[in-house]
Design a protein around this motif. Structure first.
Motif, PDB file in Angstrom:
ATOM      1  N   ALA A  85     -23.909   3.299  13.287  1.00  0.00           N
ATOM      2  CA  ALA A  85     -23.473   4.230  14.336  1.00  0.00           C
ATOM      3  C   ALA A  85     -21.987   4.498  14.193  1.00  0.00           C
ATOM      4  N   SER A  86     -21.213   3.467  14.092  1.00  0.00           N
ATOM      5  CA  SER A  86     -19.781   3.570  13.821  1.00  0.00           C
ATOM      6  C   SER A  86     -19.354   2.243  13.232  1.00  0.00           C
ATOM      7  N   ALA A  87     -18.219   2.254  12.579  1.00  0.00           N
ATOM      8  CA  ALA A  87     -17.768   1.039  11.911  1.00  0.00           C
ATOM      9  C   ALA A  87     -16.267   0.918  12.014  1.00  0.00           C
ATOM     10  N   ARG A  88     -15.809  -0.326  12.031  1.00  0.00           N
ATOM     11  CA  ARG A  88     -14.387  -0.629  11.936  1.00  0.00           C
ATOM     12  C   ARG A  88     -14.203  -1.306  10.579  1.00  0.00           C
ATOM     13  N   VAL A  89     -13.374  -0.690   9.766  1.00  0.00           N
ATOM     14  CA  VAL A  89     -13.178  -1.167   8.402  1.00  0.00           C
ATOM     15  C   VAL A  89     -11.695  -1.439   8.182  1.00  0.00           C
ATOM     16  N   VAL A  90     -11.387  -2.638   7.693  1.00  0.00           N
ATOM     17  CA  VAL A  90     -10.016  -3.002   7.373  1.00  0.00           C
ATOM     18  C   VAL A  90      -9.962  -3.358   5.887  1.00  0.00           C
ATOM     19  N   LEU A  91      -8.976  -2.795   5.204  1.00  0.00           N
ATOM     20  CA  LEU A  91      -8.798  -3.068   3.787  1.00  0.00           C
ATOM     21  C   LEU A  91      -7.536  -3.868   3.558  1.00  0.00           C
ATOM     22  N   GLY A  92      -7.632  -4.835   2.689  1.00  0.00           N
ATOM     23  CA  GLY A  92      -6.483  -5.613   2.259  1.00  0.00           C
ATOM     24  C   GLY A  92      -6.186  -5.285   0.806  1.00  0.00           C
ATOM     25  N   GLY A  93      -4.944  -5.438   0.403  1.00  0.00           N
ATOM     26  CA  GLY A  93      -4.559  -5.206  -0.975  1.00  0.00           C
ATOM     27  C   GLY A  93      -4.186  -3.777  -1.296  1.00  0.00           C
ATOM     28  N   MET A  94      -4.283  -2.887  -0.320  1.00  0.00           N
ATOM     29  CA  MET A  94      -3.944  -1.484  -0.551  1.00  0.00           C
ATOM     30  C   MET A  94      -2.465  -1.210  -0.286  1.00  0.00           C
ATOM     31  N   GLY A  95      -1.857  -2.068   0.509  1.00  0.00           N
ATOM     32  CA  GLY A  95      -0.457  -1.899   0.866  1.00  0.00           C
ATOM     33  C   GLY A  95       0.149  -3.260   1.137  1.00  0.00           C
ATOM     34  N   HIS A  96       1.209  -3.267   1.904  1.00  0.00           N
ATOM     35  CA  HIS A  96       1.898  -4.521   2.189  1.00  0.00           C
ATOM     36  C   HIS A  96       1.325  -5.248   3.399  1.00  0.00           C
ATOM     37  N   ALA A  97       0.363  -4.613   4.080  1.00  0.00           N
ATOM     38  CA  ALA A  97      -0.298  -5.219   5.239  1.00  0.00           C
ATOM     39  C   ALA A  97      -1.716  -4.661   5.301  1.00  0.00           C
ATOM     40  N   PRO A  98      -2.624  -5.328   6.012  1.00  0.00           N
ATOM     41  CA  PRO A  98      -3.979  -4.785   6.152  1.00  0.00           C
ATOM     42  C   PRO A  98      -3.946  -3.373   6.745  1.00  0.00           C
ATOM     43  N   VAL A  99      -4.901  -2.545   6.319  1.00  0.00           N
ATOM     44  CA  VAL A  99      -4.956  -1.149   6.745  1.00  0.00           C
ATOM     45  C   VAL A  99      -6.297  -0.882   7.423  1.00  0.00           C
ATOM     46  N   LEU A 100      -6.251  -0.335   8.637  1.00  0.00           N
ATOM     47  CA  LEU A 100      -7.459   0.074   9.348  1.00  0.00           C
ATOM     48  C   LEU A 100      -7.856   1.448   8.852  1.00  0.00           C
ATOM     49  N   LEU A 101      -9.086   1.576   8.402  1.00  0.00           N
ATOM     50  CA  LEU A 101      -9.597   2.851   7.918  1.00  0.00           C
ATOM     51  C   LEU A 101     -10.005   3.694   9.115  1.00  0.00           C
ATOM     52  N   GLU A 102      -9.392   4.844   9.268  1.00  0.00           N
ATOM     53  CA  GLU A 102      -9.641   5.728  10.412  1.00  0.00           C
ATOM     54  C   GLU A 102     -10.782   6.694  10.121  1.00  0.00           C
ATOM     55  N   GLY A 103     -11.354   7.256  11.188  1.00  0.00           N
ATOM     56  CA  GLY A 103     -12.307   8.345  11.053  1.00  0.00           C
ATOM     57  C   GLY A 103     -13.728   7.956  10.743  1.00  0.00           C
TER      58      GLY A 103
END
Length: 137
Positions: free
Chosen positions: A63-81
């Motif tokens: 239905a919807s998801a919260r996704v966080v990526l590590g290693g893409m920048g200097h801190a974890p990134v929340l994937l929007e949209g």
């Protein structure tokens, strides 16, 4: 909030005189899915890219998801949209989330180029969405 807590690679908002003693996270319900994917060169190494996903209940699918990526920048990134994944198949949701992850600006360093991190972000996010849609673990 995580955006206020994580300042950079191995750097947080904790001051020298402070000590983190507790983190409270809500327990996932039985009908919620989750997944974690990571790519590291050797077991135990920091992941070049990691993906943590929690999905809301949707019967079959996402239905919807919260996704966080590590290693893409200097801190974890929340994937929007990713709020509007409902009504589409898990494979379509995986493709949409993977494309969103690959579109993030990735950092390059001695371990991986931006293109390689973007590729890993796409593929690991797709795997995480498919795993979460199937019940997670």
């Amino acid at each position: 909030p995580a955006d206020d807590f994580f300042h950079g690679f191995l750097v947080t908002a904790i001051e020298p005189h402070e000590l983190l003693t507790e983190i409270s996270l809500p327990l996932a319900g039985e009908d919620e899915g989750f997944a974690f994917e990571e790519f590291a060169r050797r077991p135990g190494d920091f992941g070049l890219v990691s993906v943590a996903l929690a999905r809301d209940p949707a019967g079959d699918g996402v239905a919807s998801a919260r996704v966080v990526l590590g290693g893409m920048g200097h801190a974890p990134v929340l994937l929007e949209g990713l709020d509007a994944l409902g009504g589409i198949s898990p494979d379509e949701a995986a493709e949409a989330a993977g494309a969103a992850a690959a579109a993030l600006e990735a950092v390059a360093d001695i371990h991986a180029s931006t293109a390689y991190r973007s590729h890993l972000a796409r593929e690991l996010t797709k795997r995480a969405v498919r795993r979460a849609a199937a019940g997670g673990a």
